[in-house]
Design a protein around this motif. Structure first.
Motif, PDB file in Angstrom:
ATOM      1  N   UNK A 125       1.017  -1.119  -0.253  1.00 57.82           N
ATOM      2  CA  UNK A 125      -0.195  -0.058  -0.170  1.00 57.82           C
ATOM      3  C   UNK A 125       0.815   0.881   0.025  1.00 57.82           C
ATOM      4  N   UNK A 126       0.900   1.826  -1.148  1.00 63.96           N
ATOM      5  CA  UNK A 126       1.424   3.695  -0.301  1.00 63.96           C
ATOM      6  C   UNK A 126       1.072   4.210   0.814  1.00 63.96           C
ATOM      7  N   UNK A 127       0.433   4.280   1.605  1.00 64.81           N
ATOM      8  CA  UNK A 127       0.348   4.303   2.623  1.00 64.81           C
ATOM      9  C   UNK A 127       1.616   4.013   3.700  1.00 64.81           C
ATOM     10  N   UNK A 128       1.858   2.260   3.143  1.00 68.62           N
ATOM     11  CA  UNK A 128       2.929   1.709   3.492  1.00 68.62           C
ATOM     12  C   UNK A 128       4.138   2.205   3.227  1.00 68.62           C
ATOM     13  N   UNK A 129       4.193   2.523   2.250  1.00 70.52           N
ATOM     14  CA  UNK A 129       5.858   2.955   1.345  1.00 70.52           C
ATOM     15  C   UNK A 129       6.049   5.203   1.355  1.00 70.52           C
ATOM     16  N   UNK A 130       5.035   5.395   2.021  1.00 72.75           N
ATOM     17  CA  UNK A 130       4.708   6.798   2.173  1.00 72.75           C
ATOM     18  C   UNK A 130       6.030   6.805   4.255  1.00 72.75           C
ATOM     19  N   UNK A 131       5.382   6.130   4.844  1.00 69.48           N
ATOM     20  CA  UNK A 131       5.963   5.809   5.967  1.00 69.48           C
ATOM     21  C   UNK A 131       7.719   5.205   5.849  1.00 69.48           C
ATOM     22  N   UNK A 132       7.512   4.891   5.091  1.00 70.57           N
ATOM     23  CA  UNK A 132       8.782   3.842   5.059  1.00 70.57           C
ATOM     24  C   UNK A 132      10.014   4.878   4.935  1.00 70.57           C
ATOM     25  N   UNK A 133       9.460   5.514   3.616  1.00 70.59           N
ATOM     26  CA  UNK A 133      10.334   6.872   3.773  1.00 70.59           C
ATOM     27  C   UNK A 133      10.053   7.662   4.393  1.00 70.59           C
ATOM     28  N   UNK A 134       9.539   8.184   5.057  1.00 73.55           N
ATOM     29  CA  UNK A 134       9.932   9.204   6.083  1.00 73.55           C
ATOM     30  C   UNK A 134      10.250   8.452   7.398  1.00 73.55           C
ATOM     31  N   UNK A 135      10.007   7.817   7.408  1.00 69.06           N
ATOM     32  CA  UNK A 135      11.035   6.988   8.535  1.00 69.06           C
ATOM     33  C   UNK A 135      12.365   6.483   8.755  1.00 69.06           C
ATOM     34  N   UNK A 136      12.839   6.039   7.722  1.00 70.98           N
ATOM     35  CA  UNK A 136      14.354   5.887   7.124  1.00 70.98           C
ATOM     36  C   UNK A 136      14.935   5.905   6.683  1.00 70.98           C
ATOM     37  N   UNK A 137      14.313   6.583   5.552  1.00 75.13           N
ATOM     38  CA  UNK A 137      15.276   8.136   4.378  1.00 75.13           C
ATOM     39  C   UNK A 137      15.074   9.077   4.634  1.00 75.13           C
ATOM     40  N   UNK A 138      13.891   9.966   5.478  1.00 75.47           N
ATOM     41  CA  UNK A 138      14.074  11.120   6.232  1.00 75.47           C
ATOM     42  C   UNK A 138      13.498  11.969   4.988  1.00 75.47           C
ATOM     43  N   UNK A 139      12.485  11.145   4.440  1.00 69.55           N
ATOM     44  CA  UNK A 139      11.827  11.971   3.276  1.00 69.55           C
ATOM     45  C   UNK A 139      10.499  13.020   3.542  1.00 69.55           C
ATOM     46  N   UNK A 140      10.130  14.432   3.778  1.00 66.10           N
ATOM     47  CA  UNK A 140       9.311  14.925   3.993  1.00 66.10           C
ATOM     48  C   UNK A 140       8.137  14.123   4.896  1.00 66.10           C
ATOM     49  N   UNK A 141       6.422  14.849   4.204  1.00 68.72           N
ATOM     50  CA  UNK A 141       5.509  13.665   4.398  1.00 68.72           C
ATOM     51  C   UNK A 141       5.142  12.642   3.964  1.00 68.72           C
ATOM     52  N   UNK A 142       6.024  11.869   2.475  1.00 67.26           N
ATOM     53  CA  UNK A 142       5.327  11.734   1.670  1.00 67.26           C
ATOM     54  C   UNK A 142       4.197  11.344   0.934  1.00 67.26           C
ATOM     55  N   UNK A 143       3.454  12.833   0.960  1.00 70.77           N
ATOM     56  CA  UNK A 143       3.161  13.426  -0.047  1.00 70.77           C
ATOM     57  C   UNK A 143       3.873  13.855  -1.114  1.00 70.77           C
TER      58      UNK A 143
END
Length: 134
Positions: A106-124
């Motif tokens: 799911x997109x929500x899961x990759x958005x969380x992953x990107x924020x938590x592990x790669x420090x990317x903004x809000x994922x939006x």
């Protein structure tokens, strides 16, 4: 100012009287029917009778008319059943992180992953995961 169900003659329906949006000098009085959920303690209102009927069946009667053919899962919405089949039975993982190639269902899961592990903004909008194949 609001009417009551008694004024319309139908239970669960009332007339709301308000003012149309627009110029303050040209506001017109307007009336619209509002359909009220018949469940005790529920204050939800809807513009269409079909919407209040669907709300009542799914939220209060807990009706789940869509069933999975592969397991016991049931849902009140066909979209939820389709998501269940894609994730649980087909094991689809269409969202892939461009940084580490981790895959997500799911997109929500990759958005969380990107924020938590790669420090990317809000994922939006700016998330760097490849979207599902399409």
């Amino acid at each position: 100012v609001e009417g009551t169900a008694g004024e319309t003659g139908r239970e669960g329906e009332r007339v709301v009287i308000g003012w149309e949006e627009g110029s303050p000098r040209r506001k017109k009085r307007k009336e619209r029917k509002v359909f009220v959920c018949p469940a005790q303690g529920c204050d939800r209102e809807f513009d269409f009778k079909s919407h209040v009927d669907n709300h009542y069946r799914t939220m209060h009667l807990k009706e789940k008319k869509y069933g999975c053919e592969q397991c016991e899962y049931r849902s009140s919405r066909v979209g939820d059943l389709n998501k269940h089949v894609r994730i649980v039975h087909k094991k689809e993982m269409p969202w892939v992180c461009e940084h580490c190639k981790a895959a997500f269902s799911q997109k929500s899961n990759i958005s969380y992953h990107l924020r938590a592990l790669h420090g990317e903004g809000d994922g939006g909008g700016g998330d760097r995961g490849a979207g599902p194949p399409g």
